[in-house]
Design a protein around this motif. Structure first.
Motif, PDB file in Angstrom:
ATOM      1  N   SER A   1      33.936  20.433  20.057  1.00 23.51           N
ATOM      2  CA  SER A   1      34.571  21.438  19.202  1.00 23.51           C
ATOM      3  C   SER A   1      35.596  22.197  20.028  1.00 23.51           C
ATOM      4  N   LEU A   2      36.655  22.655  19.384  1.00 26.99           N
ATOM      5  CA  LEU A   2      37.732  23.369  20.053  1.00 26.99           C
ATOM      6  C   LEU A   2      38.015  24.692  19.369  1.00 26.99           C
ATOM      7  N   THR A   3      38.350  25.701  20.172  1.00 23.89           N
ATOM      8  CA  THR A   3      38.868  26.966  19.651  1.00 23.89           C
ATOM      9  C   THR A   3      40.041  27.368  20.541  1.00 23.89           C
ATOM     10  N   PRO A   4      41.090  27.970  19.965  1.00 24.05           N
ATOM     11  CA  PRO A   4      42.220  28.405  20.795  1.00 24.05           C
ATOM     12  C   PRO A   4      41.741  29.363  21.893  1.00 24.05           C
ATOM     13  N   TYR A   5      42.170  29.095  23.125  1.00 24.33           N
ATOM     14  CA  TYR A   5      41.822  29.983  24.236  1.00 24.33           C
ATOM     15  C   TYR A   5      42.967  30.970  24.422  1.00 24.33           C
ATOM     16  N   ARG A   6      42.857  32.091  23.769  1.00 22.22           N
ATOM     17  CA  ARG A   6      43.974  33.027  23.640  1.00 22.22           C
ATOM     18  C   ARG A   6      44.419  33.713  24.928  1.00 22.22           C
ATOM     19  N   PRO A   7      43.519  33.911  25.934  1.00 22.90           N
ATOM     20  CA  PRO A   7      43.991  34.634  27.108  1.00 22.90           C
ATOM     21  C   PRO A   7      45.022  33.910  27.968  1.00 22.90           C
ATOM     22  N   THR A   8      45.154  32.590  27.854  1.00 22.73           N
ATOM     23  CA  THR A   8      45.985  31.850  28.806  1.00 22.73           C
ATOM     24  C   THR A   8      47.480  31.953  28.504  1.00 22.73           C
ATOM     25  N   HIS A   9      48.240  32.156  29.571  1.00 24.37           N
ATOM     26  CA  HIS A   9      49.701  32.194  29.527  1.00 24.37           C
ATOM     27  C   HIS A   9      50.211  31.558  30.815  1.00 24.37           C
ATOM     28  N   GLN A  10      51.488  31.214  30.803  1.00 24.58           N
ATOM     29  CA  GLN A  10      52.109  30.719  32.029  1.00 24.58           C
ATOM     30  C   GLN A  10      53.504  31.284  32.155  1.00 24.58           C
ATOM     31  N   GLU A  11      53.879  31.599  33.401  1.00 28.82           N
ATOM     32  CA  GLU A  11      55.215  32.162  33.644  1.00 28.82           C
ATOM     33  C   GLU A  11      56.299  31.176  33.244  1.00 28.82           C
TER      34      GLU A  11
END
Length: 225
Positions: A215-225
């Motif tokens: 199962s998958l859920t969006p992992y909202r904390p991740t960002h990249q420069e």
């Protein structure tokens, strides 16, 4: 880069029965090369002794539930091929013994080592927040209103965790990777969280193959420069 948290599926329509797996009768966890000897920082230098049964009432899926460990993924031959076609951190596939209705099946422990998380984390832009365990089901909602706590170093984070009152936990608000981040398709967030995450590219590959057992859920904390 967009990531999705990946977990084993608990949907009975898919896996058939829960718990999906159990240790095989007679499995000896005390042996030196058992599943408990796998280390999150090192690869095994001998074959892994791991025997599990898929419950007769359960369905063999591409991902199956592990038993006796929270740090490993069990994948079949098809998933081994799919994962190998993507960008992965240091990893190994260890063949293991799996049975379903007394029939042997081909599965592997998919073991990754993530020792570079803090090398690639931009601590000037990453942050976390404190929440109550009773708020766990509302994390995405309350994340917007909680005070941001800078994530400065692993040592600072561990000290912060040690000082938390009973029933309170840390959760990432923003995980920002530097430009040096290799953009792995399968990765693990460390210390501030222990989620396994996959890229949009791998998500698409799994969907196109119609892989099962996850199962998958969006992992909202991740960002990249």
């Amino acid at each position: 880069m967009k990531y999705f948290a990946i977990l084993n599926s608990t949907e009975l329509k898919e896996i058939g029965f829960y718990p999906q797996t159990n240790f095989h009768a007679g499995y000896n966890m005390a042996l030196p090369n058992s599943i408990h000897k796998l280390n999150i920082h090192h690869f095994a230098d001998t074959p892994i002794y791991y025997q599990i049964d898929i419950d007769d009432r359960a369905n063999p899926t591409n991902f199956i539930h592990s038993v006796g460990t929270n740090f490993e993924h069990i994948v079949d031959e098809d998933l081994k091929v799919i994962l190998s076609q993507h960008k992965l951190p240091p990893h190994r596939f260890y063949p293991i013994e799996v049975w379903h209705k007394k029939k042997p099946l081909s599965y592997y422990i998919f073991h990754i080592i993530v020792d570079d998380f803090w090398d690639h984390l931009d601590t000037t832009k990453s942050s976390c927040f404190i929440y109550r365990l009773s708020d766990m089901v509302r994390l995405s909602e309350i994340a917007q209103t909680k005070e941001e706590i800078p994530v400065e170093s692993r040592q600072q984070l561990l000290k912060l965790k040690d000082g938390l009152a009973f029933g309170r936990k840390l959760h990432p608000k923003k995980i920002v990777f530097k430009k040096t981040f290799p953009e792995y398709d399968f990765y693990q967030i460390r210390d501030v969280d222990w989620s396994y995450v996959i890229s949009e590219k791998l998500k698409k590959s799994l969907e196109e193959f119609r892989a099962t057992g996850y199962s998958l859920t969006p992992y909202r904390p991740t960002h990249q420069e």
